[in-house]
Enzyme design. Structure first.
Site, short mmCIF file in Angstrom:
data_model
loop_
_atom_site.label_atom_id
_atom_site.label_comp_id
_atom_site.label_asym_id
_atom_site.label_seq_id
_atom_site.Cartn_x
_atom_site.Cartn_y
_atom_site.Cartn_z
N ASP A 102 1.10 -5.41 3.30
CA ASP A 102 2.38 -4.75 3.60
C ASP A 102 2.19 -3.25 3.70
O ASP A 102 1.90 -2.59 2.70
CB ASP A 102 3.40 -5.07 2.49
CG ASP A 102 4.75 -4.44 2.80
OD1 ASP A 102 5.48 -5.01 3.64
OD2 ASP A 102 5.06 -3.37 2.24
N TYR B 120 4.26 5.25 5.65
CA TYR B 120 3.28 5.37 4.55
C TYR B 120 2.06 6.19 4.98
O TYR B 120 1.27 6.61 4.14
CB TYR B 120 2.78 3.99 4.08
CG TYR B 120 3.81 3.07 3.47
CD1 TYR B 120 5.11 3.50 3.19
CD2 TYR B 120 3.49 1.76 3.14
CE1 TYR B 120 6.05 2.63 2.65
CE2 TYR B 120 4.42 0.89 2.58
CZ TYR B 120 5.70 1.34 2.35
OH TYR B 120 6.62 0.48 1.80
N TRP C 93 9.87 -5.96 -3.16
CA TRP C 93 9.09 -4.75 -3.30
C TRP C 93 9.25 -4.23 -4.73
O TRP C 93 10.24 -4.54 -5.39
CB TRP C 93 9.38 -3.70 -2.22
CG TRP C 93 10.72 -3.00 -2.10
CD1 TRP C 93 11.65 -3.21 -1.11
CD2 TRP C 93 11.22 -1.91 -2.89
NE1 TRP C 93 12.70 -2.34 -1.26
CE2 TRP C 93 12.47 -1.52 -2.34
CE3 TRP C 93 10.77 -1.21 -4.02
CZ2 TRP C 93 13.25 -0.49 -2.87
CZ3 TRP C 93 11.54 -0.20 -4.55
CH2 TRP C 93 12.76 0.16 -3.98
N SER D 260 -1.90 -1.94 -6.15
CA SER D 260 -2.78 -1.32 -7.15
C SER D 260 -3.98 -0.72 -6.42
O SER D 260 -4.39 -1.22 -5.38
CB SER D 260 -3.27 -2.34 -8.18
OG SER D 260 -4.16 -1.69 -9.08
N VAL D 261 -4.53 0.35 -7.02
CA VAL D 261 -5.77 0.90 -6.47
C VAL D 261 -6.94 0.57 -7.39
O VAL D 261 -8.04 1.08 -7.20
CB VAL D 261 -5.67 2.44 -6.28
CG1 VAL D 261 -4.65 2.77 -5.19
CG2 VAL D 261 -5.33 3.15 -7.59
N LYS E 27 6.60 -1.56 9.22
CA LYS E 27 8.04 -1.24 9.25
C LYS E 27 8.29 -0.02 10.11
O LYS E 27 7.43 0.87 10.19
CB LYS E 27 8.55 -0.95 7.83
CG LYS E 27 8.00 -1.87 6.77
CD LYS E 27 8.57 -1.60 5.40
CE LYS E 27 7.85 -2.44 4.36
NZ LYS E 27 6.64 -1.80 3.81
N VAL F 69 0.82 -1.23 0.00
CA VAL F 69 0.00 0.00 0.00
C VAL F 69 0.84 1.27 0.00
O VAL F 69 0.36 2.34 0.36
CB VAL F 69 -0.98 0.01 1.20
CG1 VAL F 69 -2.01 -1.11 1.08
CG2 VAL F 69 -0.25 -0.08 2.54
N HIS G 229 12.97 -0.50 8.20
CA HIS G 229 12.65 -0.02 6.84
C HIS G 229 13.90 0.31 6.00
O HIS G 229 13.93 0.05 4.80
CB HIS G 229 11.75 1.21 6.94
CG HIS G 229 10.87 1.42 5.74
ND1 HIS G 229 9.63 1.98 5.81
CD2 HIS G 229 11.06 1.14 4.42
CE1 HIS G 229 9.10 2.04 4.60
NE2 HIS G 229 9.95 1.53 3.74
P1 NAP Z 1 4.81 -1.99 -7.90
O1 NAP Z 1 3.92 -2.90 -7.14
O2 NAP Z 1 5.97 -2.56 -8.65
O3 NAP Z 1 4.00 -1.16 -8.96
C1 NAP Z 1 2.84 -0.46 -8.62
C2 NAP Z 1 2.39 0.27 -9.89
O4 NAP Z 1 1.96 -0.67 -10.89
C3 NAP Z 1 1.23 1.19 -9.63
O5 NAP Z 1 1.42 2.34 -10.44
C4 NAP Z 1 0.02 0.41 -10.15
O6 NAP Z 1 -0.96 1.29 -10.66
C5 NAP Z 1 0.62 -0.39 -11.29
N1 NAP Z 1 -0.03 -1.70 -11.48
C6 NAP Z 1 -0.32 -2.64 -10.54
N2 NAP Z 1 -0.82 -3.75 -11.10
C7 NAP Z 1 -0.85 -3.53 -12.44
C8 NAP Z 1 -1.27 -4.31 -13.55
N3 NAP Z 1 -1.72 -5.56 -13.40
N4 NAP Z 1 -1.16 -3.76 -14.80
C9 NAP Z 1 -0.68 -2.51 -14.97
N5 NAP Z 1 -0.29 -1.71 -13.95
C10 NAP Z 1 -0.36 -2.23 -12.69
O7 NAP Z 1 5.41 -0.84 -6.95
P2 NAP Z 1 5.35 -0.47 -5.39
O8 NAP Z 1 3.99 -0.11 -4.97
O9 NAP Z 1 6.42 0.55 -5.18
O10 NAP Z 1 5.81 -1.80 -4.65
C11 NAP Z 1 4.89 -2.73 -4.08
C12 NAP Z 1 4.89 -2.62 -2.57
O11 NAP Z 1 6.19 -2.86 -2.04
C13 NAP Z 1 4.54 -1.23 -2.03
O12 NAP Z 1 3.18 -0.93 -2.15
C14 NAP Z 1 5.05 -1.35 -0.62
O13 NAP Z 1 4.14 -2.09 0.19
C15 NAP Z 1 6.34 -2.13 -0.82
N6 NAP Z 1 7.54 -1.25 -0.92
C16 NAP Z 1 8.51 -1.36 0.03
C17 NAP Z 1 9.65 -0.57 -0.03
C18 NAP Z 1 10.71 -0.71 1.04
O14 NAP Z 1 11.66 0.09 1.07
N7 NAP Z 1 10.61 -1.66 1.93
C19 NAP Z 1 9.83 0.35 -1.08
C20 NAP Z 1 8.82 0.44 -2.05
C21 NAP Z 1 7.70 -0.37 -1.97
P3 NAP Z 1 -2.43 1.47 -10.00
O15 NAP Z 1 -2.26 1.53 -8.49
O16 NAP Z 1 -2.89 2.76 -10.58
O17 NAP Z 1 -3.22 0.28 -10.45
#
Ligand code: NAP
Length: 281
Positions: free
Chosen positions: A42, A47, A181, A227-228, A72, A17, A105
């Site tokens: 997660d 956040y 992630w 995703s939202v 985290k 999220v 984190h």
């Molecule tokens: P991600 O999951 O790689 O990508 C999310 C993006 O992809 C959003 O723009 C979403 O758009 C789009 N999307 C999702 N499903 C899709 C699909 N089937 N087709 C086309 N587009 C799609 O990136 P992230 O949110 O950065 O990473 C995932 C999670 O990892 C985070 O939410 C967080 O919980 C965690 N995270 C952790 C850290 C860390 O340092 N520990 C850092 C970054 C992230 P829409 O929402 O508009 O659908």
């Protein structure tokens, strides 16, 4: 499910999220994910949406014990005392009395003090497993050699273009589970239209996103796509009804660029930038 190095079972696919800052949108997205079947969530203190996640779990009517909840502790809460306080706030926001997984984190600030507090909370059974994020081999081994509890999980940037091979080898030696992630590289490098991923998915009727999630699952890497959009939340969950062939896996393995696209952890610019981020608890 995947078994962590302390025997706890964790779902291989979850819902992230990050950057869903609007309370109602976050709550609705998590509700949709839970109704779709996701059982791993997660979030993170920084956040600003732990309360929305807690509200969604409560409103879903799903038993707390049936959801694997991860959060985290941020850099500003480095050190023993601040980690204990931040943890209490996280529990209050999530409206729960325990966490399934609690992660450091970022590998900056007093992460040793943070880990001591987390070890205590783990032994007191307030957390079922503890781990880290973004720890590269040097800091990961430093942490392991300095404390009793080996991290159960290391959550890192991990997608077809950044596969973290050498880090994963080190983690494997300590049975530390990789948690990806940005499994879609946040859409960078044309992931959603990548010709290799598109061609691999086509005969199975699957999108590049589904191919990536299946590739991670077959490698026993936990993934937490965000995703939202309800149809994408559903699409990202529908990855159990096909299997990638060994040849498919080799082709995806070959997409690795060998470096991060989003967060270059040791870069000085990132250290300064991340240290400067402050949030209201
Ligand atoms: P991600 O999951 O790689 O990508 C999310 C993006 O992809 C959003 O723009 C979403 O758009 C789009 N999307 C999702 N499903 C899709 C699909 N089937 N087709 C086309 N587009 C799609 O990136 P992230 O949110 O950065 O990473 C995932 C999670 O990892 C985070 O939410 C967080 O919980 C965690 N995270 C952790 C850290 C860390 O340092 N520990 C850092 C970054 C992230 P829409 O929402 O508009 O659908």
């Amino acid at each position: 499910m995947i078994q962590l190095n302390n025997g706890v079972n964790m779902p291989l696919l979850g819902f992230g999220v990050f950057q869903i800052t609007d309370h109602d949108l976050c709550k609705q997205s998590v509700l949709t994910a839970l109704q779709t079947g996701y059982r791993l969530l997660d979030t993170a203190a920084c956040y600003g949406n732990e309360r929305a996640v807690g509200d969604a779990i409560r409103e879903s009517g799903i038993e707390r014990d049936d959801v694997f909840v991860t959060s985290k502790v941020w850099i500003q809460d480095a050190g023993y005392e601040k980690t204990r306080t931040s943890f209490e706030k996280t529990l209050e926001n999530l409206q729960t009395d325990y966490l399934d997984l609690y992660l450091i984190h970022m590998p900056y600030g007093d992460y040793h003090g943070r880990w001591r507090a987390m070890e205590e909370l783990y032994r007191a059974e307030k957390i079922r497993a503890i781990g880290v994020c973004n720890f590269l081999p040097d800091r990961l081994i430093d942490l392991i050699l300095s404390h009793d509890v080996v991290p159960a999980v290391n959550q890192v940037e991990l997608h077809p273009f950044c596969q973290q091979r050498s880090l994963r080898q080190v983690m494997e030696a300590y049975r530390i589970v990789p948690m990806a992630w940005a499994p879609f590289a946040e859409g960078q490098h044309g992931l959603f239209t990548d010709p290799v991923l598109t061609a691999i998915g086509s005969p199975y009727g699957k999108s590049p996103a589904q191919v990536v999630l299946r590739w991670l699952q077959q490698k026993q890497i936990v993934a937490i796509p965000k995703s939202v959009h309800a149809e994408r939340i559903q699409q990202n969950f529908d990855v159990d009804d096909f299997a990638l062939s060994p040849a498919d896996m080799v082709q995806i393995d070959a997409l690795d660029l060998g470096h991060s696209l989003i967060l270059d952890v040791p870069s000085l610019n990132e250290v300064y930038r991340l240290h400067a981020i402050r949030f209201e608890p």
